[in-house]
Design a protein around this motif. Sequence first.
Motif, PDB file in Angstrom:
ATOM      1  N   UNK A  35       0.810  -1.202   0.000  1.00 35.55           N
ATOM      2  CA  UNK A  35       0.000   0.000   0.000  1.00 35.55           C
ATOM      3  C   UNK A  35       0.846   1.255   0.000  1.00 35.55           C
ATOM      4  N   UNK A  36       0.173   2.384   0.056  1.00 34.26           N
ATOM      5  CA  UNK A  36       0.826   3.677   0.011  1.00 34.26           C
ATOM      6  C   UNK A  36       0.961   4.257   1.414  1.00 34.26           C
ATOM      7  N   UNK A  37       1.829   5.258   1.537  1.00 31.20           N
ATOM      8  CA  UNK A  37       1.992   5.936   2.812  1.00 31.20           C
ATOM      9  C   UNK A  37       3.432   6.333   3.054  1.00 31.20           C
ATOM     10  N   UNK A  38       3.644   7.007   4.166  1.00 31.07           N
ATOM     11  CA  UNK A  38       4.984   7.405   4.566  1.00 31.07           C
ATOM     12  C   UNK A  38       5.821   6.170   4.878  1.00 31.07           C
ATOM     13  N   UNK A  57       6.294 -10.400   9.024  1.00 26.30           N
ATOM     14  CA  UNK A  57       5.501  -9.422   8.280  1.00 26.30           C
ATOM     15  C   UNK A  57       6.452  -8.658   7.364  1.00 26.30           C
ATOM     16  N   UNK A  58       6.184  -8.682   6.089  1.00 26.22           N
ATOM     17  CA  UNK A  58       7.019  -7.989   5.122  1.00 26.22           C
ATOM     18  C   UNK A  58       6.168  -6.967   4.362  1.00 26.22           C
ATOM     19  N   UNK A  59       6.849  -6.057   3.684  1.00 26.04           N
ATOM     20  CA  UNK A  59       6.150  -5.012   2.934  1.00 26.04           C
ATOM     21  C   UNK A  59       6.624  -5.009   1.494  1.00 26.04           C
ATOM     22  N   UNK A  60       5.688  -4.877   0.582  1.00 26.63           N
ATOM     23  CA  UNK A  60       5.993  -4.756  -0.843  1.00 26.63           C
ATOM     24  C   UNK A  60       5.272  -3.524  -1.365  1.00 26.63           C
ATOM     25  N   UNK A  61       6.017  -2.577  -1.868  1.00 27.15           N
ATOM     26  CA  UNK A  61       5.430  -1.318  -2.328  1.00 27.15           C
ATOM     27  C   UNK A  61       5.026  -1.315  -3.780  1.00 27.15           C
ATOM     28  N   UNK A  62       4.682  -2.457  -4.335  1.00 32.72           N
ATOM     29  CA  UNK A  62       4.338  -2.565  -5.754  1.00 32.72           C
ATOM     30  C   UNK A  62       3.233  -1.584  -6.139  1.00 32.72           C
ATOM     31  N   UNK A  63       3.393  -0.976  -7.298  1.00 34.19           N
ATOM     32  CA  UNK A  63       2.385  -0.093  -7.869  1.00 34.19           C
ATOM     33  C   UNK A  63       1.367  -0.955  -8.614  1.00 34.19           C
ATOM     34  N   UNK A  64       0.196  -1.127  -8.018  1.00 35.07           N
ATOM     35  CA  UNK A  64      -0.778  -2.060  -8.573  1.00 35.07           C
ATOM     36  C   UNK A  64      -1.465  -1.549  -9.825  1.00 35.07           C
ATOM     37  N   UNK A  67       0.538  -4.038 -14.430  1.00 35.28           N
ATOM     38  CA  UNK A  67       0.368  -5.488 -14.429  1.00 35.28           C
ATOM     39  C   UNK A  67       1.627  -6.205 -13.973  1.00 35.28           C
ATOM     40  N   UNK A  68       2.771  -5.742 -14.491  1.00 31.36           N
ATOM     41  CA  UNK A  68       4.028  -6.413 -14.146  1.00 31.36           C
ATOM     42  C   UNK A  68       4.327  -6.296 -12.657  1.00 31.36           C
ATOM     43  N   UNK A  69       3.962  -5.173 -12.062  1.00 30.50           N
ATOM     44  CA  UNK A  69       4.204  -4.974 -10.636  1.00 30.50           C
ATOM     45  C   UNK A  69       3.326  -5.901  -9.799  1.00 30.50           C
ATOM     46  N   UNK A  70       2.086  -6.093 -10.227  1.00 30.86           N
ATOM     47  CA  UNK A  70       1.183  -7.028  -9.531  1.00 30.86           C
ATOM     48  C   UNK A  70       1.767  -8.433  -9.550  1.00 30.86           C
ATOM     49  N   UNK A  71       2.201  -8.857 -10.718  1.00 28.94           N
ATOM     50  CA  UNK A  71       2.776 -10.193 -10.855  1.00 28.94           C
ATOM     51  C   UNK A  71       4.045 -10.324 -10.031  1.00 28.94           C
ATOM     52  N   UNK A  72       4.900  -9.309 -10.100  1.00 28.90           N
ATOM     53  CA  UNK A  72       6.148  -9.351  -9.351  1.00 28.90           C
ATOM     54  C   UNK A  72       5.916  -9.400  -7.854  1.00 28.90           C
TER      55      UNK A  72
END
Length: 260
Positions: A35-38, A57-64, A67-72
């Motif tokens: 997700x987005x945020x500081x 707990x891990x974080x992934x800042x993918x830009x949804x 399409x490629x970011x969703x898959x990655x």
Amino acid sequence: MSERKAALVTGSTSGIGLAVATAFAKAGMDVTLNGLGDAGEIESIRSVLEREAGVTVRYDGANLMQAEACTGMVESAIGAFGRLDVLVNNAGIQFVSPIEDFPVEKWNAIIALNLSASFHTIRAAMRGMKERRYGRIINIASAHAHVASPFKSAYVAAKHGVLGLTKTVALEGAMFNVRCNAISPGYVFTTLVEGQIPDTMKARGLTRDQVINDVLLAAQPTKEFVKVEQIAGVALFLTSPAADEINGAALNVDGGWTAA
């Protein structure tokens, strides 16, 4: 690799998504946030949840929007945890306008995030879930997956699409112990909604109670906001053995909005 279930929740740095991710972690699942945020605030959320729940707990800042970011993002989660057991598609945005004035770029953005991103994440997760013969996919839809409101053409179209996608994936995964369901919230009380109340009071000359009951909750018969923890509880239930035969359903959590 951990033997705990592994979950990925999109749009989980605040609101409904964070409540779902928190419930999953406290139930003993490893979780990927998105997700987005500081950056500092997100790291604080991640580290506190990890420490308190005793899971990874891990974080992934993918830009949804991509399409490629969703898959990655899905592939990265699988790489980190060895598998993906639970996928929750929650990320979304809204824009309100008469259709003749609706900006094309807003339409494209809402469809991309509210609908297409769910397709891309499910597409990336489905093969592994089928091979392992286990998966629980939960799409956060809306009361607007069932009924329309004026000036929300893109959002209503996207949420109707989410429900159709849910049903199709449910049929495709049925024989592989992959279940796909939707949760359709009504008006959920979040900090974003709370922040709109004073402005609406001023603009319309209404009291706080009038804004809540006559504007925000006009369509919600209970005249009560849905709580994010309630949505999280339903999501957690859908990952439990008690829900093993619930497939292709839309669980309405809307105070009776869609009962009429």
